[in-house]
Design a protein around this motif. Structure first.
Motif, PDB file in Angstrom:
ATOM      1  N   THR A   1     -69.572  -1.513   5.091  1.00  0.00           N
ATOM      2  CA  THR A   1     -70.233  -0.305   4.863  1.00  0.00           C
ATOM      3  C   THR A   1     -69.782   0.408   3.605  1.00  0.00           C
ATOM      4  O   THR A   1     -68.844   0.101   3.299  1.00  0.00           O
ATOM      5  CB  THR A   1     -69.973   0.714   6.024  1.00  0.00           C
ATOM      6  N   ASP A   2     -70.794   1.219   2.993  1.00  0.00           N
ATOM      7  CA  ASP A   2     -70.369   1.871   1.929  1.00  0.00           C
ATOM      8  C   ASP A   2     -69.531   3.202   2.428  1.00  0.00           C
ATOM      9  O   ASP A   2     -69.188   3.344   3.575  1.00  0.00           O
ATOM     10  CB  ASP A   2     -71.738   2.483   1.448  1.00  0.00           C
ATOM     11  N   LEU A   3     -68.993   3.937   1.186  1.00  0.00           N
ATOM     12  CA  LEU A   3     -68.110   5.086   1.879  1.00  0.00           C
ATOM     13  C   LEU A   3     -68.660   6.447   1.536  1.00  0.00           C
ATOM     14  O   LEU A   3     -69.244   7.123   2.507  1.00  0.00           O
ATOM     15  CB  LEU A   3     -66.857   5.009   1.167  1.00  0.00           C
ATOM     16  N   ASP A   4     -69.023   6.575   0.350  1.00  0.00           N
ATOM     17  CA  ASP A   4     -69.308   7.961  -0.192  1.00  0.00           C
ATOM     18  C   ASP A   4     -70.636   8.235   0.512  1.00  0.00           C
ATOM     19  O   ASP A   4     -71.811   7.734   0.183  1.00  0.00           O
ATOM     20  CB  ASP A   4     -69.311   8.169  -1.709  1.00  0.00           C
ATOM     21  N   GLU A   5     -70.953   9.379   1.091  1.00  0.00           N
ATOM     22  CA  GLU A   5     -72.191  10.076   1.662  1.00  0.00           C
ATOM     23  C   GLU A   5     -72.725   8.896   2.622  1.00  0.00           C
ATOM     24  O   GLU A   5     -73.920   9.070   3.019  1.00  0.00           O
ATOM     25  CB  GLU A   5     -73.245  10.459   0.581  1.00  0.00           C
ATOM     26  N   THR A   6     -71.993   8.000   3.145  1.00  0.00           N
ATOM     27  CA  THR A   6     -72.185   7.052   4.288  1.00  0.00           C
ATOM     28  C   THR A   6     -71.061   7.223   5.441  1.00  0.00           C
ATOM     29  O   THR A   6     -71.553   7.628   6.480  1.00  0.00           O
ATOM     30  CB  THR A   6     -72.197   5.525   3.885  1.00  0.00           C
ATOM     31  N   MET A   7     -69.957   7.049   5.043  1.00  0.00           N
ATOM     32  CA  MET A   7     -68.877   7.539   5.989  1.00  0.00           C
ATOM     33  C   MET A   7     -67.884   8.698   5.543  1.00  0.00           C
ATOM     34  O   MET A   7     -67.224   9.353   6.027  1.00  0.00           O
ATOM     35  CB  MET A   7     -68.109   6.233   5.949  1.00  0.00           C
TER      36      MET A   7
ATOM     37  N   GLY B   1     -75.355   1.988   4.423  1.00  0.00           N
ATOM     38  CA  GLY B   1     -75.222   2.582   3.216  1.00  0.00           C
ATOM     39  C   GLY B   1     -75.999   3.824   2.864  1.00  0.00           C
ATOM     40  O   GLY B   1     -76.995   4.144   3.837  1.00  0.00           O
ATOM     41  N   ASP B   2     -75.935   4.558   1.772  1.00  0.00           N
ATOM     42  CA  ASP B   2     -76.840   5.794   1.508  1.00  0.00           C
ATOM     43  C   ASP B   2     -77.684   5.332   0.151  1.00  0.00           C
ATOM     44  O   ASP B   2     -78.514   6.479  -0.253  1.00  0.00           O
ATOM     45  CB  ASP B   2     -76.086   6.866   1.334  1.00  0.00           C
ATOM     46  N   ASN B   3     -77.535   3.991  -0.257  1.00  0.00           N
ATOM     47  CA  ASN B   3     -78.161   3.729  -1.667  1.00  0.00           C
ATOM     48  C   ASN B   3     -78.598   2.421  -1.446  1.00  0.00           C
ATOM     49  O   ASN B   3     -77.818   1.327  -0.872  1.00  0.00           O
ATOM     50  CB  ASN B   3     -76.944   3.863  -2.673  1.00  0.00           C
TER      51      ASN B   3
ATOM     52  N   GLY C   1     -78.245   0.048  -3.347  1.00  0.00           N
ATOM     53  CA  GLY C   1     -77.360  -0.893  -3.935  1.00  0.00           C
ATOM     54  C   GLY C   1     -76.262  -1.159  -3.061  1.00  0.00           C
ATOM     55  O   GLY C   1     -75.539  -2.094  -3.125  1.00  0.00           O
ATOM     56  N   ASP C   2     -76.317  -0.393  -1.821  1.00  0.00           N
ATOM     57  CA  ASP C   2     -75.393  -0.952  -0.602  1.00  0.00           C
ATOM     58  C   ASP C   2     -75.747  -2.008  -0.005  1.00  0.00           C
ATOM     59  O   ASP C   2     -75.011  -2.826   0.781  1.00  0.00           O
ATOM     60  CB  ASP C   2     -75.047   0.360   0.162  1.00  0.00           C
ATOM     61  N   PHE C   3     -77.089  -2.318  -0.342  1.00  0.00           N
ATOM     62  CA  PHE C   3     -77.741  -3.669   0.457  1.00  0.00           C
ATOM     63  C   PHE C   3     -78.213  -4.639  -0.409  1.00  0.00           C
ATOM     64  O   PHE C   3     -78.273  -5.887  -0.052  1.00  0.00           O
ATOM     65  CB  PHE C   3     -78.872  -2.986   1.411  1.00  0.00           C
TER      66      PHE C   3
END
Ligand SMILES: [Mg+2]
Length: 281
Positions: free
Chosen positions: A86-92, A206-208, A210-212
């Motif tokens: 998982t991404d962090l910023d604005e995901t978790m 993710g929220d982007n 690019g997280d995928f």
């Protein structure tokens, strides 16, 4: 009273902009931040996503063939321990106080100040994130945080996350930040592959884009084509979170050219829209 003052100012030809000096100037970041920080609509949206992620995680645990990144797994992946990336910023992690600070000061993101912000350890958890992460942890799922926070931000992030109660991976280093290893740039697929060598990765969050996928850096048309090619993943083993504040979607709309002035970037974003035109009377 206010209306008559404004009317009077107009009649007298006085400078109206002076009346706006009580607060920050109009800012394109404002509505997005107000939505993410104050609205039930945002909280309900992300709560739905975490519920869906939990349902999908249960299904993944029951199916040893399930992988979110089959192209990155070794042949024996069904025998590997299970992980989520998982991404962090604005995901978790919710950095709304930083965005609010940008708006209040009429300024924009800069990298050095962002490090100061991270090391202030004042991020909060996205609504519903901890319940989901603790559930996954209780099922023995390792959670890898693949973030574009940078190497000097690892310790501040770790302390912030520990204080919030994030599962931190025990004796496994689960904070895979940009630049911690030499080949870990902003594109994330090689870090996802790094996890997938040793774990069955059952979900990406993710929220982007690019997280995928590294396809995030493409043009608007290339990104749309990637979406068409990846439809089976979304809502199944890839879970996207909303972020109208910033992201590769915004860069794509101005061609990713940060040498453009803020005004040029804004003009390019407006140009990316296809406005309806009212019929002439
Ligand atoms: Mg993010």
């Amino acid at each position: 009273m206010q209306t008559s003052l404004i009317a009077g100012a107009v009649v007298l030809g006085l400078a109206l902009p002076a009346m706006a000096q009580d607060g920050p100037a109009p800012d394109d970041l404002m509505n997005a931040t107000v939505w993410m920080e104050t609205s039930v609509e945002y909280k309900a949206t992300v709560l739905q996503l975490f519920k869906q992620a939990q349902t999908q995680l249960d299904a993944a645990l029951a199916d040893p063939e399930w992988s979110a990144v089959p192209d990155k797994q070794p042949d024996n992946y069904a025998d590997l321990p299970v992980a989520i990336v998982t991404d962090l910023d604005e995901t978790m992690l919710d950095n709304g106080n930083y965005e609010a600070s940008l708006i209040a000061r009429g300024t924009s993101y800069n990298s050095a100040e962002w490090t100061d912000y991270v090391n202030s350890k004042t991020s909060s958890a996205v609504y519903g994130a901890l319940d989901f992460l603790k559930y996954a942890d209780s099922k023995g799922v390792k959670i890898f945080y693949v973030s574009n926070r940078k190497a000097p931000e690892v310790e501040g992030s770790r302390e912030n996350m520990e204080a919030l109660g994030f599962p931190m991976g025990g004796n496994v280093d689960t904070l895979l930040f940009r630049g911690v290893q030499e080949d870990w740039g902003s594109a994330k697929e090689n870090r996802i592959a790094y996890v997938a060598k040793d774990y069955r990765v059952v979900m990406l969050m993710g929220d982007n884009l690019g997280d995928f996928s590294d396809a995030a850096s493409g043009t608007l048309a290339e990104r749309d084509a990637f979406l068409e090619s990846s439809k089976d993943h979304w809502g199944h083993d890839w879970i996207m979170f909303p972020n109208p504040e910033y992201g590769s979607w915004e860069e794509a709309a101005f061609g990713g050219d940060w040498s453009k002035s803020p005004e040029e970037r804004r003009a390019a974003k407006i140009d990316a829209l296809e406005p309806w035109e009212p019929s002439a009377e």
